[in-house]
Every structure is written in structure tokens, then in C-alpha cells.
Design an enzyme around this catalytic site. Structure first.
Site, PDB file in Angstrom:
ATOM      1  N   ARG A  54     -22.622 -15.154 -16.726  1.00  0.00           N
ATOM      2  CA  ARG A  54     -22.389 -13.706 -16.681  1.00  0.00           C
ATOM      3  C   ARG A  54     -21.106 -13.353 -17.409  1.00  0.00           C
ATOM      4  O   ARG A  54     -20.197 -14.172 -17.554  1.00  0.00           O
ATOM      5  CB  ARG A  54     -22.350 -13.202 -15.245  1.00  0.00           C
ATOM      6  CG  ARG A  54     -21.173 -13.701 -14.424  1.00  0.00           C
ATOM      7  CD  ARG A  54     -20.011 -12.745 -14.426  1.00  0.00           C
ATOM      8  NE  ARG A  54     -18.824 -13.329 -13.832  1.00  0.00           N
ATOM      9  CZ  ARG A  54     -17.872 -13.941 -14.526  1.00  0.00           C
ATOM     10  NH1 ARG A  54     -17.990 -14.071 -15.832  1.00  0.00           N
ATOM     11  NH2 ARG A  54     -16.804 -14.439 -13.931  1.00  0.00           N
ATOM     12  N   GLU A  60     -12.081  -7.276 -12.183  1.00  0.00           N
ATOM     13  CA  GLU A  60     -11.687  -8.689 -12.010  1.00  0.00           C
ATOM     14  C   GLU A  60     -10.813  -8.867 -10.775  1.00  0.00           C
ATOM     15  O   GLU A  60      -9.917  -8.062 -10.503  1.00  0.00           O
ATOM     16  CB  GLU A  60     -10.914  -9.151 -13.253  1.00  0.00           C
ATOM     17  CG  GLU A  60     -11.284 -10.541 -13.688  1.00  0.00           C
ATOM     18  CD  GLU A  60     -12.722 -10.642 -14.156  1.00  0.00           C
ATOM     19  OE1 GLU A  60     -13.535 -11.232 -13.411  1.00  0.00           O
ATOM     20  OE2 GLU A  60     -13.043 -10.139 -15.238  1.00  0.00           O
ATOM     21  N   HIS A  61     -11.098  -9.938 -10.041  1.00  0.00           N
ATOM     22  CA  HIS A  61     -10.323 -10.294  -8.847  1.00  0.00           C
ATOM     23  C   HIS A  61     -10.308  -9.186  -7.807  1.00  0.00           C
ATOM     24  O   HIS A  61      -9.300  -8.950  -7.140  1.00  0.00           O
ATOM     25  CB  HIS A  61      -8.890 -10.691  -9.232  1.00  0.00           C
ATOM     26  CG  HIS A  61      -8.795 -12.055  -9.833  1.00  0.00           C
ATOM     27  ND1 HIS A  61      -8.689 -13.199  -9.085  1.00  0.00           N
ATOM     28  CD2 HIS A  61      -8.845 -12.460 -11.133  1.00  0.00           C
ATOM     29  CE1 HIS A  61      -8.649 -14.250  -9.880  1.00  0.00           C
ATOM     30  NE2 HIS A  61      -8.748 -13.829 -11.135  1.00  0.00           N
ATOM     31  N   ASP A  63     -13.662  -8.605  -6.146  1.00  0.00           N
ATOM     32  CA  ASP A  63     -14.884  -8.819  -5.368  1.00  0.00           C
ATOM     33  C   ASP A  63     -14.585  -9.461  -4.022  1.00  0.00           C
ATOM     34  O   ASP A  63     -15.174  -9.119  -3.005  1.00  0.00           O
ATOM     35  CB  ASP A  63     -15.894  -9.662  -6.143  1.00  0.00           C
ATOM     36  CG  ASP A  63     -15.374 -11.022  -6.573  1.00  0.00           C
ATOM     37  OD1 ASP A  63     -14.155 -11.146  -6.823  1.00  0.00           O
ATOM     38  OD2 ASP A  63     -16.180 -11.967  -6.651  1.00  0.00           O
ATOM     39  N   GLY A 194     -14.941 -19.050 -18.321  1.00  0.00           N
ATOM     40  CA  GLY A 194     -14.877 -17.740 -17.689  1.00  0.00           C
ATOM     41  C   GLY A 194     -16.197 -17.008 -17.703  1.00  0.00           C
ATOM     42  O   GLY A 194     -16.261 -15.833 -17.341  1.00  0.00           O
ATOM     43  N   SER A 196     -18.782 -18.184 -15.990  1.00  0.00           N
ATOM     44  CA  SER A 196     -19.374 -18.523 -14.702  1.00  0.00           C
ATOM     45  C   SER A 196     -20.429 -19.610 -14.772  1.00  0.00           C
ATOM     46  O   SER A 196     -21.495 -19.514 -14.181  1.00  0.00           O
ATOM     47  CB  SER A 196     -19.966 -17.262 -14.047  1.00  0.00           C
ATOM     48  OG  SER A 196     -20.145 -17.472 -12.685  1.00  0.00           O
ATOM     49  N   SER A 197     -20.095 -20.685 -15.465  1.00  0.00           N
ATOM     50  CA  SER A 197     -20.998 -21.832 -15.487  1.00  0.00           C
ATOM     51  C   SER A 197     -21.147 -22.441 -14.093  1.00  0.00           C
ATOM     52  O   SER A 197     -22.226 -22.921 -13.727  1.00  0.00           O
ATOM     53  CB  SER A 197     -20.494 -22.891 -16.474  1.00  0.00           C
ATOM     54  OG  SER A 197     -19.201 -23.353 -16.109  1.00  0.00           O
ATOM     55  N   ASP A 243     -19.927 -13.407  -9.273  1.00  0.00           N
ATOM     56  CA  ASP A 243     -20.624 -14.278 -10.217  1.00  0.00           C
ATOM     57  C   ASP A 243     -22.055 -14.532  -9.783  1.00  0.00           C
ATOM     58  O   ASP A 243     -22.991 -14.497 -10.592  1.00  0.00           O
ATOM     59  CB  ASP A 243     -19.882 -15.613 -10.351  1.00  0.00           C
ATOM     60  CG  ASP A 243     -18.450 -15.446 -10.828  1.00  0.00           C
ATOM     61  OD1 ASP A 243     -18.122 -14.362 -11.333  1.00  0.00           O
ATOM     62  OD2 ASP A 243     -17.669 -16.394 -10.683  1.00  0.00           O
ATOM     63  N   LYS A 293     -11.609 -23.135 -11.769  1.00  0.00           N
ATOM     64  CA  LYS A 293     -11.147 -22.564 -10.506  1.00  0.00           C
ATOM     65  C   LYS A 293     -10.825 -23.626  -9.468  1.00  0.00           C
ATOM     66  O   LYS A 293      -9.955 -23.445  -8.626  1.00  0.00           O
ATOM     67  CB  LYS A 293     -12.198 -21.596  -9.962  1.00  0.00           C
ATOM     68  CG  LYS A 293     -12.322 -20.308 -10.726  1.00  0.00           C
ATOM     69  CD  LYS A 293     -13.155 -19.283 -10.002  1.00  0.00           C
ATOM     70  CE  LYS A 293     -14.607 -19.655  -9.935  1.00  0.00           C
ATOM     71  NZ  LYS A 293     -15.440 -18.565  -9.383  1.00  0.00           N
TER      72      LYS A 293
END
Length: 550
Positions: A54, A60-61, A63, A194, A196-197, A243, A293
Site C-alpha cells: 500500500r 502517517e502515524h 492510525d 515503506g 508495507s511488505s 497497512d 519497523k
């Protein structure tokens, strides 16, 4: 509601993808995975689980404090071919797959094949790993245990994380055992970019194990998002759900406005770019600074989670709200209590107005300048404990017993200011997109300029208030704007990874050429290697399962 729809199960790719060209191109890739699976395991897979990466367009930051975000699924994805193991076929033997045993392989040769078996909880009580899970608020009532080492990042940990959730949900209170399974994983989402793998891996893994065990019926997209959120916590990241929601719920041609309060909801929002003059697309550019992360969680991602949680408690107390000693509200909950009118939560427009009125209250978190160095807006651990109104022991139990964080100064004020201003920007972005749908054709270029300005402001806040950017990403974002982007911002958890830029469609090649020339790590890249790191994308369909002919 989109979150209440069932998980899509297709029997052909022409139904899974939005157009014939995409389905045909993907068909080559899916067939190659099926053929390789048969070579390795000696039998055909029963399913292919697909979960896209995605791009977060804005939001950002925020959720994990329950404010809404605006992501879109991208065309790049994770595929997991899967099926029940067949003893005696290929390299398998009857003993190779005990009940619930898994053989997992990856098409990327740098990831070694793995085998693992879930274990029933010991009659002597929970293991140390299970006790740690309980302390971190991950469900520990499951009758099963899988060894996941959070200290060392391994590809199969994400596969195990998805499996854990399936075991916990479907096999905890029955005598039924999970089926042994063979899995083959491949993906086109760059790791640590970034995009979201990790969430795509966990979503695909969760889907794969559900499919192999015939547990897809009756499960909604929203339930899959919630499962995947809990599952990713198994690898040590306190994810907020953005994500996973984007990977599962998104539809072609649209982003989604995903909200987490008072419950998960997702609203598809068509993007205005196809109707503008000029048309525009989103371009993702990888800074090539790997951001993971899990590896840096204690000084980056998880630290931001703790800072916002403590900030919420302190702000609530300073607003006169009553809190119990173990209560751990999030900023959206504190804001909602401050509003005092629950009906406002049903209207994003009124929530935005409320946030604008709430913004001055953040100043209650600004520390007094006396006794600290000039410009320092953070507080020490001792100050943070004092502000919380808790004893040191209570504070540790509520805020630190379940997570490892490290900092000299904790930035409660800056993180909260980022959260509230970013939440306002998300709602403004949504409003621009919705207004564009009702506007006559053609849309003016000023619509793109409005969206771009919000993206630029978001990046500035991420860099200076959330402090989730890095010098390389900042240079790439500035270069993107200088190369003709309407707007550019960091996307994803941060500290590396990708930017996303809004670019006129007829200028994409020129834009990429300028960025390539200006960003030193790109200069030696050509052809496919360049396309791997900077590419235009359009919104993709969310996760699905392809059921194959027996």
C-alpha cells in the site's frame, strides 16, 4: 460498509483484476508460481493468496491513536501458493508433515526454506514466550505456540505470525487439528521500503492458512484486518491497522478513508486525478534507506506509540478528565470525550471542525522552558512519570511492561501536535476528493495543487514533529517538488523507505529522469533496476484468494 464484505474468492484472474490487460499480465506470474510450486512439492497448490502493498497518500502515524488515514493499495503484492501437504509426493515424506506442520519456501534464493510445527500448550502452564505475549496484550489464550524470535528479523516470522492468528481463532477451543501445509512465497513489494511488505506478508499468510484449512467462509474483510493487526504484533510491532486495512479493503480506482473509531470502517473514495486537466498519477520513489519497523522499533515506531499513549493520559488529566490507574486511553478517545457530543463522530466534517477547536488544547503539553536547554520540548522519564499521575511502578506496568523503548527525552507535545494537525489534513484531503466528484468536467489543475499542498504539509510535520523521516528521504522529497511534483511526502512507517509524489501523467517520464539525475543513488540505475525503485502506480484491488482447479 466495505469492511463488512466477505473476503473475495475467485476461480479466474479475469474476475480478480479490473481489466483484461492486468489480468493477462498477472496470469503469467501466477502460472509461474504454480509451476514452481509443483516442482518443489510434487503436487499442485490448491490456492494462491494475494495481498498488495500500500501507499499511504496522507495520514502517517495516526492510525494507532485511532484517527483516520487515506491509503491506497498498489499493484505490487505478495503471493503465497499453498495447499495441504501430500505425504510421499516430491521431497515430502509421511513424517515430514506432522499435524499442522508447515514447509515454507521463498522464490527469492536469499530466503532459505523453513519447516515448523505448532505445539500444543504444555499442561505445566504457559511457556516464557507465551507469558511475554500476554504481557504485550497479544492474545495468549490460544492452545498453540509457535516460536517467533522478535529480536531477529526472519522472513518466516511473518508467515508464522499469520498462522498464529488462524490457530488462535479457529483451533483454540476444538479438538480439530490444523492441516499440514506446503507454502511457496513470492513478492514484488520491496522489503523495508515503506510500502508495507510486512503487512502484505502477514495478510497473505493469514489468508493462506485459512484457505488450506477451509476457514474462509463467513469471515469479513474487517475481521481479516483485525486478525492481521493482532498477527503482526507477534513479530514485535504495535501496528495501528492502516497497512492491513489498505491491503485488505481497497478497491481499484479508489483510495479508502479508513477510520478506527468508534470501530473499524472504510469508505472508498475515488481519486480525482482521471478527470483533471492535466491528468495525474502517484509516483513511488524508494530512498534505498532500508527501514524496518521491527529492528529499530524501540527508538522509532514503538517509541512513537508509547509517546502518544502517555501524551493522551497527560492531556486527559489536564483537561479534567477522570482516569483510573490502569486506564490507557488513546488521543482519539481523549478528543472524543472532550467533544462531549457523540453524534459529532458520525460526521467527518464536524470532526474536522472539532479538531480545529481542539488544537489550542495541545499547548497544555508544552513543557515550561525553565530548567531545560533552549528549544527542548521533550521531557525526561522522571517528568513523564510525574505528569502521568501514576507511581513509577504503575507507570511501568501500564506503559512499559509490554514494549521496549529507549529515549533521553520523550516528545509528548510534538507527537500530539503532529497527530492532530495530520488528522485535520486527512479530512481536508478527503473533502477535496469528494468535492472533485461533484464538480463539472474538466476539473481545474488547482484541485491537484490543493492535494499537493496537503501532502507537502504532511511531510513537513512528519519530518519536524513526528521526526519519522531521515535526510535521504527529505532530499528525495525536495527533489521531487523541484522536478515538477504537485506534492510529495514520506509514506509508511518512516526512517527511510519511500516517498509518494503527485505528478502530471504526461510528465512522468520527465519527472523520473530529473529525479534520477538529482538523486545520487539512482544515477547508475537503468532499465528494470530503475523501475524497481521509482515507478508510477494506480490504486489496486485488495487481498483475495484464487482457488485453483484440483
Amino acid at each position: 460498509m466495505a469492511a463488512e464484505l466477505p473476503i473475495p474468492i475467485f476461480t479466474s484472474l479475469d474476475k480478480a483484476f479490473p481489466d483484461v490487460e492486468t489480468a493477462a499480465a498477472q496470469g503469467v506470474r501466477f502460472n509461474a508460481v504454480v509451476e514452481e510450486y509443483q516442482k518443489r512439492f510434487g503436487h499442485k497448490p490448491s490456492y494462491i493468496a494475494r495481498a498488495p502493498g500500500r501507499v499511504n497518500l496522507i495520514g502517517e502515524h495516526i492510525d494507532y491513536v485511532l484517527f483516520g488515514c487515506f491509503p491506497a493499495a498498489i499493484e505490487r503484492d505478495i503471493l503465497i501458493a499453498c495447499g495441504p501437504s501430500v505425504p510421499g509426493s516430491g521431497t515430502s515424506t509421511p513424517s515430514a508433515h506432522p499435524p499442522g506442520g508447515v514447509k515454507a519456501e521463498n522464490l527469492d534464493p536469499k530466503y532459505k526454506p523453513q519447516s515448523f510445527v505448532p505445539m500444543l500448550k504444555s499442561a505445566n502452564g504457559p511457556s516464557a514466550a507465551e507469558e511475554a505475549d500476554a504481557a504485550s496484550n497479544v492474545h495468549a489464550e490460544t492452545a498453540w505456540h509457535l516460536d517467533i524470535d522478535k529480536r531477529e528479523l526472519r522472513w518466516e516470522s511473518y508467515v508464522k505470525a499469520g498462522y498464529y492468528g488462524v490457530l488462535n481463532r479457529f483451533f483454540a477451543s476444538t479438538s480439530e487439528h490444523p492441516a499440514p501445509a506446503d507454502l511457496l512465497v513470492t513478492g514484488s513489494v520491496p522489503s523495508g521500503s515503506g510500502l508495507s511488505s510486512s503487512a502484505a506478508m502477514v495478510v497473505a499468510s493469514t489468508l493462506a492458512f485459512m484457505a488450506v484449512n477451509n476457514k474462509l467462509d463467513g469471515v469479513t474483510k474487517g475481521q481479516l484486518v483485525e486478525m492481521a493487526m493482532e498477527n503482526e504484533k507477534r513479530v514485535g510491532v504495535n501496528s495501528g491497522g492502516l497497512d492491513q486495512a489498505a491491503s485488505v479493503i481497497c478497491t481499484p480506482h479508489s483510495a479508502i478513508f479508513v477510520d478506527f473509531f468508534p470501530r473499524l470502517s472504510a469508505e472508498p473514495i475515488p481519486l480525482p486525478t482521471p478527470r483533471t486537466i492535466p491528468r495525474a498519477v502517484f509516483v513511488c520513489a524508494n530512498s534505498l534507506v532500508v527501514s524496518d519497523k521491527v529492528v529499530s522499533a524501540k527508538i522509532h515506531y514503538n517509541l512513537r506509540v508509547v509517546e502518544t499513549l502517555v501524551a493522551a493520559r497527560v492531556l486527559a488529566l489536564r483537561l479534567g478528565q477522570s482516569l483510573g490507574p490502569t486506564e490507557r486511553p488513546r488521543l482519539r478517545e481523549v478528543f472524543s470525550r472532550w467533544l462531549g457530543s457523540p453524534e459529532l463522530e458520525s460526521s467527518p466534517e464536524k470532526v474536522k471542525q472539532g479538531l480545529e477547536r481542539f488544537l489550542p488544547e495541545i499547548e497544555k503539553l508544552r513543557p515550561a522552558p525553565e530548567g531545560r536547554k533552549a528549544g527542548e520540548l521533550g521531557v525526561t522519564m522522571k517528568e513523564m512519570v510525574e505528569w502521568s499521575g501514576l507511581s513509577e511502578e504503575q507507570f511501568h506496568q501500564v506503559y512499559l511492561s509490554w514494549v521496549d523503548v529507549e529515549a533521553e527525552y520523550f516528545q509528548l507535545y510534538k507527537r500530539t501536535k503532529h497527530v492532530i494537525t495530520e488528522a485535520i489534513r486527512v479530512l481536508e484531503f478527503r473533502a477535496v476528493c469528494l468535492a472533485a466528484q461533484a464538480a463539472p468536467d474538466p476539473l481545474p489543475e488547482s484541485t491537484l495543487a490543493q492535494l499537493g499542498a496537503l501532502m507537502n504539509a504532511s511531510h513537513e510535520s512528519c519530518a519536524t514533529l513526528c521526526e519519522s523521516s531521515c535526510p535521504e528521504v527529505d532530499r528525495l522529497a525536495a527533489l521531487a517538488r523541484a522536478s515538477g511534483a504537485y506534492g510529495c511526502r514520506i509514506t509508511g512507517a518512516g526512517w527511510g523507505g519511500c516517498t509518494v509524489s503527485l505528478v502530471a501523467e504526461d510528465k512522468v517520464e520527465e519527472f523520473i529522469a530529473k529525479v534520477k539525475e538529482g538523486y545520487e543513488p539512482y544515477r547508475a540505475l537503468e532499465g528494470e533496476k530503475l523501475r524497481e525503485v521509482i515507478f508510477a502506480t494506480k490504486p489496486s484491488s485488495g487481498a483475495f484468494v484464487l482457488k485453483l482447479d484440483p
